[in-house]
Design a protein around this motif. Structure first.
Motif, PDB file in Angstrom:
ATOM      1  N   CYS A  18       0.824  -1.208   0.000  1.00  0.00           N
ATOM      2  CA  CYS A  18       0.000   0.000   0.000  1.00  0.00           C
ATOM      3  C   CYS A  18       0.863   1.266   0.000  1.00  0.00           C
ATOM      4  CB  CYS A  18      -0.903   0.025   1.231  1.00  0.00           C
ATOM      5  SG  CYS A  18      -1.967  -1.422   1.418  1.00  0.00           S
ATOM      6  N   TRP A  19       0.276   2.350  -0.462  1.00  0.00           N
ATOM      7  CA  TRP A  19       0.779   3.698  -0.209  1.00  0.00           C
ATOM      8  C   TRP A  19      -0.447   4.538   0.107  1.00  0.00           C
ATOM      9  CZ3 TRP A  19       2.647   8.059  -3.898  1.00  0.00           C
ATOM     10  CH2 TRP A  19       3.311   9.031  -3.142  1.00  0.00           C
ATOM     11  N   ILE A  20      -0.647   4.784   1.392  1.00  0.00           N
ATOM     12  CA  ILE A  20      -1.848   5.477   1.858  1.00  0.00           C
ATOM     13  C   ILE A  20      -1.582   6.976   1.828  1.00  0.00           C
ATOM     14  CG2 ILE A  20      -3.533   5.731   3.707  1.00  0.00           C
ATOM     15  CD1 ILE A  20      -3.450   2.962   2.280  1.00  0.00           C
ATOM     16  N   GLN A  30     -16.122   5.465  10.967  1.00  0.00           N
ATOM     17  CA  GLN A  30     -15.578   4.562   9.955  1.00  0.00           C
ATOM     18  C   GLN A  30     -14.306   5.194   9.395  1.00  0.00           C
ATOM     19  OE1 GLN A  30     -19.502   4.990   8.201  1.00  0.00           O
ATOM     20  NE2 GLN A  30     -19.403   2.843   7.567  1.00  0.00           N
ATOM     21  N   LEU A  31     -13.254   4.401   9.307  1.00  0.00           N
ATOM     22  CA  LEU A  31     -11.974   4.884   8.804  1.00  0.00           C
ATOM     23  C   LEU A  31     -11.881   4.600   7.303  1.00  0.00           C
ATOM     24  CD1 LEU A  31      -9.090   6.009   9.355  1.00  0.00           C
ATOM     25  CD2 LEU A  31      -8.391   3.637   9.809  1.00  0.00           C
ATOM     26  N   PHE A  32     -11.582   5.631   6.512  1.00  0.00           N
ATOM     27  CA  PHE A  32     -11.418   5.500   5.063  1.00  0.00           C
ATOM     28  C   PHE A  32     -10.015   5.920   4.668  1.00  0.00           C
ATOM     29  CE2 PHE A  32     -15.903   6.274   5.808  1.00  0.00           C
ATOM     30  CZ  PHE A  32     -16.520   5.299   5.025  1.00  0.00           C
ATOM     31  N   VAL A  33      -9.415   5.176   3.735  1.00  0.00           N
ATOM     32  CA  VAL A  33      -8.085   5.533   3.260  1.00  0.00           C
ATOM     33  C   VAL A  33      -8.045   5.459   1.738  1.00  0.00           C
ATOM     34  CG1 VAL A  33      -6.972   4.712   5.373  1.00  0.00           C
ATOM     35  CG2 VAL A  33      -7.127   3.178   3.401  1.00  0.00           C
ATOM     36  N   ALA A  34      -7.214   6.312   1.146  1.00  0.00           N
ATOM     37  CA  ALA A  34      -6.925   6.260  -0.291  1.00  0.00           C
ATOM     38  C   ALA A  34      -5.610   5.511  -0.464  1.00  0.00           C
ATOM     39  CB  ALA A  34      -6.820   7.669  -0.858  1.00  0.00           C
ATOM     40  N   ASP A  35      -5.670   4.371  -1.135  1.00  0.00           N
ATOM     41  CA  ASP A  35      -4.488   3.539  -1.379  1.00  0.00           C
ATOM     42  C   ASP A  35      -4.025   3.789  -2.820  1.00  0.00           C
ATOM     43  OD1 ASP A  35      -2.557   1.612  -1.775  1.00  0.00           O
ATOM     44  OD2 ASP A  35      -3.711  -0.033  -0.903  1.00  0.00           O
ATOM     45  N   ILE A  41     -10.063   2.692  -2.771  1.00  0.00           N
ATOM     46  CA  ILE A  41     -10.497   3.281  -1.508  1.00  0.00           C
ATOM     47  C   ILE A  41     -10.871   2.139  -0.579  1.00  0.00           C
ATOM     48  CG2 ILE A  41     -12.259   4.716  -0.399  1.00  0.00           C
ATOM     49  CD1 ILE A  41     -10.237   6.250  -2.119  1.00  0.00           C
ATOM     50  N   LYS A  42     -10.476   2.255   0.679  1.00  0.00           N
ATOM     51  CA  LYS A  42     -10.748   1.190   1.643  1.00  0.00           C
ATOM     52  C   LYS A  42     -11.478   1.750   2.858  1.00  0.00           C
ATOM     53  CE  LYS A  42      -6.634  -1.375   0.202  1.00  0.00           C
ATOM     54  NZ  LYS A  42      -5.282  -1.852   0.567  1.00  0.00           N
ATOM     55  N   MET A  43     -12.402   0.956   3.376  1.00  0.00           N
ATOM     56  CA  MET A  43     -13.132   1.267   4.606  1.00  0.00           C
ATOM     57  C   MET A  43     -12.718   0.231   5.644  1.00  0.00           C
ATOM     58  SD  MET A  43     -17.254   1.701   5.185  1.00  0.00           S
ATOM     59  CE  MET A  43     -17.620   0.329   4.086  1.00  0.00           C
ATOM     60  N   ILE A  44     -12.192   0.704   6.777  1.00  0.00           N
ATOM     61  CA  ILE A  44     -11.631  -0.207   7.769  1.00  0.00           C
ATOM     62  C   ILE A  44     -12.423  -0.127   9.060  1.00  0.00           C
ATOM     63  CG2 ILE A  44      -9.576  -0.767   9.135  1.00  0.00           C
ATOM     64  CD1 ILE A  44      -8.935   1.318   6.162  1.00  0.00           C
ATOM     65  N   ASP A  45     -12.835  -1.276   9.552  1.00  0.00           N
ATOM     66  CA  ASP A  45     -13.408  -1.378  10.893  1.00  0.00           C
ATOM     67  C   ASP A  45     -12.237  -1.500  11.860  1.00  0.00           C
ATOM     68  OD1 ASP A  45     -14.370  -2.457  13.380  1.00  0.00           O
ATOM     69  OD2 ASP A  45     -16.220  -3.024  12.368  1.00  0.00           O
ATOM     70  N   PRO A  60      -5.864   7.053  -6.672  1.00  0.00           N
ATOM     71  CA  PRO A  60      -6.420   8.145  -5.874  1.00  0.00           C
ATOM     72  C   PRO A  60      -5.335   8.822  -5.044  1.00  0.00           C
ATOM     73  CG  PRO A  60      -6.771   6.086  -4.731  1.00  0.00           C
ATOM     74  CD  PRO A  60      -6.094   5.739  -6.040  1.00  0.00           C
ATOM     75  N   TRP A  61      -5.595  10.069  -4.660  1.00  0.00           N
ATOM     76  CA  TRP A  61      -4.640  10.757  -3.793  1.00  0.00           C
ATOM     77  C   TRP A  61      -5.246  11.090  -2.423  1.00  0.00           C
ATOM     78  CZ3 TRP A  61       0.439  11.253  -3.843  1.00  0.00           C
ATOM     79  CH2 TRP A  61       1.013  12.093  -2.869  1.00  0.00           C
ATOM     80  N   ASP A  62      -6.283  11.907  -2.399  1.00  0.00           N
ATOM     81  CA  ASP A  62      -6.825  12.343  -1.109  1.00  0.00           C
ATOM     82  C   ASP A  62      -8.322  12.082  -1.073  1.00  0.00           C
ATOM     83  OD1 ASP A  62      -6.645  13.347   1.460  1.00  0.00           O
ATOM     84  OD2 ASP A  62      -6.591  15.454   0.854  1.00  0.00           O
ATOM     85  N   ILE A  63      -8.896  12.198   0.120  1.00  0.00           N
ATOM     86  CA  ILE A  63     -10.277  11.774   0.341  1.00  0.00           C
ATOM     87  C   ILE A  63     -10.905  12.664   1.406  1.00  0.00           C
ATOM     88  CG2 ILE A  63      -9.473  10.056   2.010  1.00  0.00           C
ATOM     89  CD1 ILE A  63     -11.692   8.200   1.052  1.00  0.00           C
ATOM     90  N   THR A  64     -12.186  12.993   1.237  1.00  0.00           N
ATOM     91  CA  THR A  64     -12.890  13.810   2.220  1.00  0.00           C
ATOM     92  C   THR A  64     -14.316  13.308   2.382  1.00  0.00           C
ATOM     93  OG1 THR A  64     -13.418  16.112   2.865  1.00  0.00           O
ATOM     94  CG2 THR A  64     -13.707  15.547   0.553  1.00  0.00           C
ATOM     95  N   ILE A  65     -14.861  13.468   3.570  1.00  0.00           N
ATOM     96  CA  ILE A  65     -16.263  13.139   3.845  1.00  0.00           C
ATOM     97  C   ILE A  65     -17.148  14.283   3.367  1.00  0.00           C
ATOM     98  CG2 ILE A  65     -17.968  12.771   5.662  1.00  0.00           C
ATOM     99  CD1 ILE A  65     -16.313  10.350   5.437  1.00  0.00           C
ATOM    100  N   MET A  66     -18.178  13.950   2.586  1.00  0.00           N
ATOM    101  CA  MET A  66     -19.129  14.955   2.108  1.00  0.00           C
ATOM    102  C   MET A  66     -20.363  15.010   3.017  1.00  0.00           C
ATOM    103  SD  MET A  66     -17.800  16.094  -0.756  1.00  0.00           S
ATOM    104  CE  MET A  66     -19.219  16.752  -1.596  1.00  0.00           C
ATOM    105  N   THR A  67     -21.006  13.846   3.168  1.00  0.00           N
ATOM    106  CA  THR A  67     -22.200  13.712   3.995  1.00  0.00           C
ATOM    107  C   THR A  67     -22.046  12.431   4.811  1.00  0.00           C
ATOM    108  OG1 THR A  67     -23.418  12.381   2.370  1.00  0.00           O
ATOM    109  CG2 THR A  67     -23.568  14.785   2.159  1.00  0.00           C
ATOM    110  N   ARG A  68     -23.109  12.031   5.479  1.00  0.00           N
ATOM    111  CA  ARG A  68     -23.052  10.807   6.297  1.00  0.00           C
ATOM    112  C   ARG A  68     -22.836   9.553   5.457  1.00  0.00           C
ATOM    113  NH1 ARG A  68     -24.652  10.844  11.527  1.00  0.00           N
ATOM    114  NH2 ARG A  68     -25.336   8.671  11.379  1.00  0.00           N
TER     115      ARG A  68
END
Length: 262
Positions: A18-20, A30-35, A41-45, A60-68
């Motif tokens: 990976c390169w996060i 919920q934890l989200f990462v861009a790999d 994109i990964k969602m980690i419990d 992908p490079w970066d990631i942001t939460i928009m809504t729920r």
């Protein structure tokens, strides 16, 4: 900060280590990462270690939460912002926005996106339909503000950009006016805002995480001797700092470090 807990985010389907390059946390924790290396994109419990993964058409490079239930992801090589919906255990690709450059850092606040670009170097404020509201490239003297602005974070009144070549965290308002900057001898990469308006900064050269005041005048070192790191994300709900690894040892780049604020 507590002793870090390591989370391995490499999956059996990943062809590469990976390169996060981006991290965010939803209001539901919920934890989200861009790999970047695995085009996903990964969602980690973080309790069970379970990982859900969504493949993308490019890195992908970066990631942001928009809504729920919605994320926005920058995909630099195809000059696109991809919107992705999510539930507790699945992803679904939604629409895309075509942008006019290699988009890297992204942060959402109240229906607006602050996006940093490389090639050409700039900051743009964009609405959710892709309309460019403001473009920031030069200061009042006509000099370029940016050289390597990979990350951005926002709140209701401020935009902060990390500039790793010019060794600064730069402060703007939502009208695109530069208000101030914190200059360091290090190399700031990932940044994340706290509720009090201060900013956590991941400084790869100085091998530390520090906290810059919202007025960009003061700095406090939070973690020292943190070798090889890039993206950073603060969760106020759980008082947890998430940090991605960026090392010459590619296997260690599969790890996200979690620090609890004591």
């Amino acid at each position: 900060m507590s002793t870090p807990r390591n989370i391995n985010v490499k999956t059996s389907s990943d062809e590469n280590d990976c390169w996060i390059t981006g991290i965010t946390v939803s209001p539901q924790n919920q934890l989200f990462v861009a790999d970047y290396n695995n085009l996903s994109i990964k969602m980690i419990d973080t309790n069970s270690g379970t990982i859900k993964q969504q493949q993308l058409e490019s890195n992908p490079w970066d990631i942001t939460i928009m809504t729920r239930d919605t994320l926005a992801v920058t995909i630099p090589d195809i000059e696109t912002i991809q919107f992705i919906s999510f539930s507790s255990n699945s992803f679904s690709l939604k629409h895309k926005l075509k942008v006019d450059g290699q988009c890297h850092g992204i942060s959402h606040h109240q229906g607006k996106l602050a996006v940093t670009f490389l090639f050409p170097d700039k900051l743009q404020i964009i609405d959710l339909k892709g309309n460019i509201q403001i473009t920031v490239e030069k200061d009042s003297d006509g000099d370029s503000i940016f050289s390597d602005s990979c990350y951005v974070t926002t709140n209701s009144h401020s935009i902060y950009v990390s500039e790793s070549v010019k060794n600064a965290v730069i402060w703007f308002n939502w009208q695109g006016e530069m208000i101030g900057r914190y200059v360091t001898t290090g190399r700031p990469y990932g940044i994340s805002l706290l509720d009090d308006g201060s900013i956590f900064v991941s400084d790869n050269k100085a091998e530390c995480i520090y906290r810059v005041s919202g007025d960009c005048k003061d700095r406090t070192i939070i973690l020292e001797n943190v070798d090889g790191h890039r993206a950073v994300c603060w969760s106020a709900e759980t008082s947890t700092l998430y940090l991605s690894t960026d090392s010459d040892n590619t296997e260690s780049n599969n790890i996200i470090k979690m620090y609890k604020m004591m």
